[in-house]
Write a protein that holds these residues in place. Sequence first.
Motif, PDB file in Angstrom:
ATOM      1  N   PHE A   1       0.776 -27.162  -9.513  1.00 26.64           N
ATOM      2  CA  PHE A   1       1.506 -28.303  -8.944  1.00 26.64           C
ATOM      3  C   PHE A   1       1.173 -28.504  -7.466  1.00 26.64           C
ATOM      4  CE2 PHE A   1       4.003 -25.831 -12.025  1.00 26.64           C
ATOM      5  CZ  PHE A   1       3.951 -26.703 -13.106  1.00 26.64           C
ATOM      6  N   ARG A   2      -0.113 -28.388  -7.128  1.00 24.89           N
ATOM      7  CA  ARG A   2      -0.518 -28.507  -5.732  1.00 24.89           C
ATOM      8  C   ARG A   2      -0.339 -29.917  -5.197  1.00 24.89           C
ATOM      9  NH1 ARG A   2      -0.890 -26.938  -1.640  1.00 24.89           N
ATOM     10  NH2 ARG A   2      -2.903 -27.806  -1.065  1.00 24.89           N
TER      11      ARG A   2
ATOM     12  N   ALA B   1      -2.945 -38.194   0.320  1.00 23.84           N
ATOM     13  CA  ALA B   1      -3.382 -36.936   0.929  1.00 23.84           C
ATOM     14  C   ALA B   1      -4.448 -37.162   1.999  1.00 23.84           C
ATOM     15  CB  ALA B   1      -3.922 -35.999  -0.150  1.00 23.84           C
ATOM     16  N   TYR B   2      -5.096 -38.311   1.955  1.00 19.92           N
ATOM     17  CA  TYR B   2      -6.143 -38.583   2.927  1.00 19.92           C
ATOM     18  C   TYR B   2      -5.613 -39.243   4.193  1.00 19.92           C
ATOM     19  CZ  TYR B   2      -9.374 -37.261  -0.709  1.00 19.92           C
ATOM     20  OH  TYR B   2     -10.040 -36.543  -1.669  1.00 19.92           O
ATOM     21  N   MET B   3      -4.305 -39.457   4.255  1.00 20.54           N
ATOM     22  CA  MET B   3      -3.721 -39.957   5.489  1.00 20.54           C
ATOM     23  C   MET B   3      -3.830 -38.898   6.571  1.00 20.54           C
ATOM     24  SD  MET B   3      -0.296 -41.900   4.102  1.00 20.54           S
ATOM     25  CE  MET B   3       0.211 -42.238   5.782  1.00 20.54           C
ATOM     26  N   ASP B   4      -4.066 -39.315   7.782  1.00 23.59           N
ATOM     27  CA  ASP B   4      -4.203 -38.387   8.904  1.00 23.59           C
ATOM     28  C   ASP B   4      -2.824 -38.128   9.488  1.00 23.59           C
ATOM     29  OD1 ASP B   4      -5.270 -36.814  10.886  1.00 23.59           O
ATOM     30  OD2 ASP B   4      -5.693 -38.499  12.217  1.00 23.59           O
ATOM     31  N   TYR B   5      -2.374 -36.891   9.344  1.00 25.09           N
ATOM     32  CA  TYR B   5      -1.035 -36.582   9.858  1.00 25.09           C
ATOM     33  C   TYR B   5      -1.018 -35.177  10.416  1.00 25.09           C
ATOM     34  CZ  TYR B   5       3.931 -35.708  10.187  1.00 25.09           C
ATOM     35  OH  TYR B   5       5.170 -35.391  10.665  1.00 25.09           O
ATOM     36  N   SER B   6      -0.454 -35.025  11.623  1.00 22.77           N
ATOM     37  CA  SER B   6      -0.299 -33.717  12.248  1.00 22.77           C
ATOM     38  C   SER B   6       1.144 -33.563  12.691  1.00 22.77           C
ATOM     39  CB  SER B   6      -1.222 -33.571  13.460  1.00 22.77           C
ATOM     40  OG  SER B   6      -2.565 -33.716  13.067  1.00 22.77           O
ATOM     41  N   ALA B   7       1.620 -32.346  12.635  1.00 22.58           N
ATOM     42  CA  ALA B   7       2.991 -32.078  13.083  1.00 22.58           C
ATOM     43  C   ALA B   7       3.034 -30.718  13.755  1.00 22.58           C
ATOM     44  CB  ALA B   7       3.950 -32.114  11.899  1.00 22.58           C
TER      45      ALA B   7
ATOM     46  N   LEU C   1      -6.288 -31.242  -0.390  1.00 23.94           N
ATOM     47  CA  LEU C   1      -6.336 -31.276  -1.850  1.00 23.94           C
ATOM     48  C   LEU C   1      -7.764 -31.499  -2.333  1.00 23.94           C
ATOM     49  CD1 LEU C   1      -3.198 -33.461  -2.664  1.00 23.94           C
ATOM     50  CD2 LEU C   1      -3.413 -30.983  -2.835  1.00 23.94           C
ATOM     51  N   SER C   2      -8.044 -30.972  -3.500  1.00 25.43           N
ATOM     52  CA  SER C   2      -9.338 -31.172  -4.134  1.00 25.43           C
ATOM     53  C   SER C   2      -9.140 -31.903  -5.458  1.00 25.43           C
ATOM     54  CB  SER C   2     -10.018 -29.823  -4.394  1.00 25.43           C
ATOM     55  OG  SER C   2      -9.269 -29.084  -5.363  1.00 25.43           O
ATOM     56  N   LEU C   3     -10.242 -32.368  -6.039  1.00 25.70           N
ATOM     57  CA  LEU C   3     -10.162 -32.996  -7.358  1.00 25.70           C
ATOM     58  C   LEU C   3      -9.684 -32.005  -8.411  1.00 25.70           C
ATOM     59  CD1 LEU C   3     -13.365 -35.233  -7.422  1.00 25.70           C
ATOM     60  CD2 LEU C   3     -10.974 -36.000  -7.379  1.00 25.70           C
ATOM     61  N   ALA C   4     -10.026 -30.729  -8.220  1.00 27.76           N
ATOM     62  CA  ALA C   4      -9.534 -29.703  -9.150  1.00 27.76           C
ATOM     63  C   ALA C   4      -8.019 -29.597  -9.073  1.00 27.76           C
ATOM     64  CB  ALA C   4     -10.188 -28.358  -8.836  1.00 27.76           C
ATOM     65  N   ASP C   5      -7.471 -29.696  -7.847  1.00 22.02           N
ATOM     66  CA  ASP C   5      -6.014 -29.683  -7.690  1.00 22.02           C
ATOM     67  C   ASP C   5      -5.385 -30.848  -8.451  1.00 22.02           C
ATOM     68  OD1 ASP C   5      -5.909 -27.420  -6.041  1.00 22.02           O
ATOM     69  OD2 ASP C   5      -6.335 -28.633  -4.264  1.00 22.02           O
ATOM     70  N   LEU C   6      -5.999 -32.019  -8.323  1.00 22.39           N
ATOM     71  CA  LEU C   6      -5.469 -33.190  -9.006  1.00 22.39           C
ATOM     72  C   LEU C   6      -5.503 -32.998 -10.523  1.00 22.39           C
ATOM     73  CD1 LEU C   6      -4.450 -36.116  -9.070  1.00 22.39           C
ATOM     74  CD2 LEU C   6      -6.850 -36.859  -8.951  1.00 22.39           C
TER      75      LEU C   6
ATOM     76  N   VAL D   1      -0.282 -27.782  13.999  1.00 21.41           N
ATOM     77  CA  VAL D   1      -0.855 -27.370  12.726  1.00 21.41           C
ATOM     78  C   VAL D   1      -1.314 -28.624  12.004  1.00 21.41           C
ATOM     79  CG1 VAL D   1       1.376 -27.399  11.552  1.00 21.41           C
ATOM     80  CG2 VAL D   1      -0.503 -26.112  10.562  1.00 21.41           C
ATOM     81  N   ARG D   2      -2.502 -28.529  11.446  1.00 18.58           N
ATOM     82  CA  ARG D   2      -3.079 -29.692  10.771  1.00 18.58           C
ATOM     83  C   ARG D   2      -2.587 -29.741   9.340  1.00 18.58           C
ATOM     84  NH1 ARG D   2      -5.545 -34.083  12.988  1.00 18.58           N
ATOM     85  NH2 ARG D   2      -7.130 -34.950  11.620  1.00 18.58           N
ATOM     86  N   LEU D   3      -1.962 -30.823   8.968  1.00 18.12           N
ATOM     87  CA  LEU D   3      -1.465 -30.978   7.601  1.00 18.12           C
ATOM     88  C   LEU D   3      -2.238 -32.115   6.967  1.00 18.12           C
ATOM     89  CD1 LEU D   3       2.363 -30.738   8.280  1.00 18.12           C
ATOM     90  CD2 LEU D   3       0.793 -28.906   7.678  1.00 18.12           C
ATOM     91  N   SER D   4      -3.398 -31.769   6.368  1.00 12.09           N
ATOM     92  CA  SER D   4      -4.173 -32.872   5.887  1.00 12.09           C
ATOM     93  C   SER D   4      -3.786 -33.297   4.474  1.00 12.09           C
ATOM     94  CB  SER D   4      -5.662 -32.589   6.003  1.00 12.09           C
ATOM     95  OG  SER D   4      -6.025 -31.514   5.230  1.00 12.09           O
ATOM     96  N   HIS D   5      -2.949 -32.580   3.760  1.00 16.89           N
ATOM     97  CA  HIS D   5      -2.371 -33.093   2.468  1.00 16.89           C
ATOM     98  C   HIS D   5      -1.332 -34.137   2.772  1.00 16.89           C
ATOM     99  CE1 HIS D   5       0.259 -31.867  -1.261  1.00 16.89           C
ATOM    100  NE2 HIS D   5       0.070 -33.142  -1.224  1.00 16.89           N
ATOM    101  N   GLN D   6      -0.952 -34.280   3.166  1.00 16.03           N
ATOM    102  CA  GLN D   6      -0.279 -34.610   4.313  1.00 16.03           C
ATOM    103  C   GLN D   6       0.100 -36.026   4.567  1.00 16.03           C
ATOM    104  OE1 GLN D   6      -1.645 -31.571   4.145  1.00 16.03           O
ATOM    105  NE2 GLN D   6      -2.840 -31.423   5.627  1.00 16.03           N
TER     106      GLN D   6
END
Length: 324
Positions: A195-196, A158-164, A181-186, A5-10
């Motif tokens: 609280f995303r 959040a822009y770190m590349d991580y998969s688990a 994440l988006s800028l709106a989330d921030l 699963v791709r966890l790009s927040h991550q």
Amino acid sequence: MSKEVRLSHQAPPLVAVAVALYEAVRAHGATVIPRCRLHGLVSPRFNPALESLRGIAALAVCFTHALAVYRLDGSPAIWTVPIWHQSASTAALTFLNALFNPLAAVLLFFILSGYVLTLSIDRTEGMTASGAAKFYVRRAFRILPMMWAALLFTYALAYMDYSAGVDVVSDWYIAAFERPLSLADLWHNLALIDFRVSPVTWTMRVELLGSLAMPLIAVVANSQSRAWKLAMLLLLIALGITRSDFRYLICFYVGALLTTVKLPHGRLSIALIVAGIGLCTALRLSLVEAAHSRAAVAIGALDALGAALLLAGVLGSRRAFLET
């Protein structure tokens, strides 16, 4: 081959733990040191017992968040599995999780905030508009800048590349960090609308609401009128029914009331500490909290009672409890 699963927040799981630790240490509770002497403890400006208790509660939140990141015994939500159905090693971790009950630790922070802030507010100043305004400005500058800095840092991660693999992390972790994440989330998280970026910052909204109510709470708690105290209690209960955030305001009131009562000492204070820890541990082991049932409010109230007993015992003890 395990499903990915791709966890790009991550950020890696360690990032989630680090954010939880920041939230626990920095954000919860007031760091204002009371100017009055705290029940005869060492310094009028620094209370090692309270600071030690705050540190233990912070570590409890960090530890339990760390346990929630990974799957244990292959279960995506080990906290929903009865302890007698777990392996020996996982059962030991589950018991430690219960001993460091994270909900009780968070409620303890709120009660500590009420206690310390009440002692830090000048009673006459708290009844004036200018005094309340100064208090609000101090609290905002104490809480918001560091929280905003942490959110910006987390957003960058959040822009770190991580998969688990889904067989590695828990459902809680995947749910919290699965969507980019988006800028709106921030922006929404910076404004505490949602609280995303950092789910743990929900406590910051509670701290700000508690701070907003503290001048009035402190005045009522220090009044001699039982009618006013009862009215405040009923008001906070009513507010808690209308909105979930307001449910925690009663913790600040409990902390304020602790400044006005004569606390037991000696063996009785130790008994309060043991009773508080025992109650919170038993509640966590019961798995009732994990069910998210109608009993959730009652369970939260019992957790708050356990946290209040623990704080009352620490405050009332005349020994150098938790001091080095």
